[in-house]
Design a protein around this motif. Structure first.
Motif, short mmCIF file in Angstrom:
data_model
loop_
_atom_site.label_atom_id
_atom_site.label_comp_id
_atom_site.label_asym_id
_atom_site.label_seq_id
_atom_site.Cartn_x
_atom_site.Cartn_y
_atom_site.Cartn_z
N ASP A 105 1.21 6.86 -6.80
CA ASP A 105 1.20 5.52 -7.43
C ASP A 105 0.80 5.56 -8.89
O ASP A 105 0.33 4.56 -9.45
CB ASP A 105 0.25 4.56 -6.67
CG ASP A 105 1.01 3.38 -6.09
OD1 ASP A 105 2.22 3.27 -6.37
OD2 ASP A 105 0.41 2.60 -5.35
N ARG A 159 6.16 6.06 -4.50
CA ARG A 159 4.72 5.85 -4.56
C ARG A 159 3.97 7.07 -4.00
O ARG A 159 2.93 7.48 -4.52
CB ARG A 159 4.35 4.59 -3.77
CG ARG A 159 4.98 3.33 -4.33
CD ARG A 159 4.51 2.10 -3.61
NE ARG A 159 3.08 1.87 -3.82
CZ ARG A 159 2.42 0.84 -3.32
NH1 ARG A 159 3.04 -0.05 -2.57
NH2 ARG A 159 1.14 0.70 -3.55
N SER A 162 10.35 7.45 -11.43
CA SER A 162 9.04 7.99 -11.08
C SER A 162 9.04 9.51 -11.03
O SER A 162 8.09 10.16 -11.48
CB SER A 162 8.59 7.44 -9.72
OG SER A 162 8.46 6.05 -9.76
N ASP A 194 5.08 1.49 -8.02
CA ASP A 194 5.06 0.45 -6.97
C ASP A 194 5.92 -0.77 -7.31
O ASP A 194 6.20 -1.59 -6.44
CB ASP A 194 3.63 0.01 -6.69
CG ASP A 194 2.98 -0.62 -7.91
OD1 ASP A 194 3.42 -0.30 -9.03
OD2 ASP A 194 2.05 -1.42 -7.73
#
Length: 330
Positions: A134, A129, A71, A242
């Motif tokens: 997200d 997140r 991420s 997520d």
């Protein structure tokens, strides 16, 4: 090759032959190449978690660490225009820091590995997140950098397969596994790790710095997981913060246990872990090819872990009876 490794190697051959016999699509160059790619990536995290399992520990945060790395890499490179080299350095340092924190809480504060890494599972997922809102932009635009994970070495024409290629991740796995096997089998510190897993108190009384070895195990696990996270995100055009990496720790633990790592610590081999990862991915591949519902994947992972734990218990009991019989006969 040990007897235990020989057994799972035979299992790998049996599953391979059965799947090839039941499906004409299995021995397809594209399918085999993807199978090797997946087995290599999951083999990496299997090698990482084997370090902590050998010491009698566990790491349940592997999937969330991969989700965090997957991420924040695109967040840095796409949103904040951070150079690729800096982004890679940051995620590897982050992985190192996670390993140090885990080891500190387990070796110094004396918290249970299950509790520490379970909390890590939730913390790293929440951080991924929160940092990305997200919504991760993914690494699809970095085609040159993605070659670190998706490049294929041309092998040439193979009978029945046509043009065949080997993924670069296999080479990375061979290098990492070779270093890990060399450390465990050829250095005194590898024997120290096994000794800590067999009996930490006895190892401490013999002069082994058990806390330092726990640091080594968790740092090695987190660094290899961080490297795998980079390769996973480069192999995927886009990720969902997520859910990306969910349950990957189960696949890693299943590969390690199936490959002969005892959940009680003190036993395990890198070769066995690689074969275990290959069997697991081969089973998942067979599920898709044979038309079995993909929802069975988690059930299979659970059955594999249970089978590995049962086999470990049976093997330990058999060895204990054998040693007792030798003592009585001597």
């Amino acid at each position: 090759m040990t007897t235990k490794n020989l057994g799972i190697c035979l299992l790998l051959v049996v599953v391979f032959v059965l799947t090839a016999g039941l499906s004409d699509n299995f021995l397809d160059a594209y399918n085999l190449r993807n199978l090797i790619q997946r087995a290599s990536l999951y083999g990496l995290i299997g090698v990482g978690v084997s370090f902590v399992i050998i010491t009698g520990g566990i790491d349940l945060s592997i999937g969330s660490v991969i989700g965090l790395v997957a991420s924040i890499m695109p967040l840095m490179m796409v949103t904040h225009q951070v150079p690729a080299a800096v982004a890679l350095l940051v995620v590897l340092l982050l992985s190192l820091a996670i390993g140090v924190i885990h080891a500190f809480l387990i070796a110094i504060v004396r918290l249970q590995p299950f509790v520490v890494t379970l909390c890590g599972l939730m913390i790293y997922r929440g951080l991924a997140r929160w940092l990305t809102g997200d919504n991760s932009p993914g690494m699809g635009q970095f085609k040159a950098l993605r070659q670190l994970s998706v490049y294929r070495f041309p092998v040439g024409q193979m009978t029945g397969l046509g043009d065949f290629e080997l993924p670069v991740t296999l080479l990375i796995l061979v290098v990492v596994a070779g270093l890990a096997a060399g450390f465990l089998n050829l250095t005194v510190y590898g024997r120290y790790l096994l000794a800590v897993g067999r009996n930490e108190q006895a190892a401490r009384f013999t002069g082994i710095n058990t806390k330092a070895m726990i640091f080594v195990a968790y740092i090695a696990c987190s660094l290899i997981t961080g490297l795998a996270g980079v390769l996973f995100v480069l192999d995927t055009p886009a990720v969902q913060p997520d859910s990306y990496g969910n349950f990957y720790e189960l696949y890693a633990i299943a590969a390690a246990v199936l490959g002969g790592c005892s959940l009680r610590g003190g036993e395990g081999s890198i070769l066995g872990v690689l074969i275990g990862a290959a069997i697991l991915q081969l089973l998942f591949n067979a599920i898709g090819i044979l038309g079995i519902p993909s929802t069975m994947e988690f059930a299979i992972a659970g059955i594999v872990i249970l089978a590995g734990a049962l086999a470990d218990e049976v093997m330990r009991s058999w060895l204990a009876r054998r040693r007792l019989a030798k003592v009585k006969n001597s």
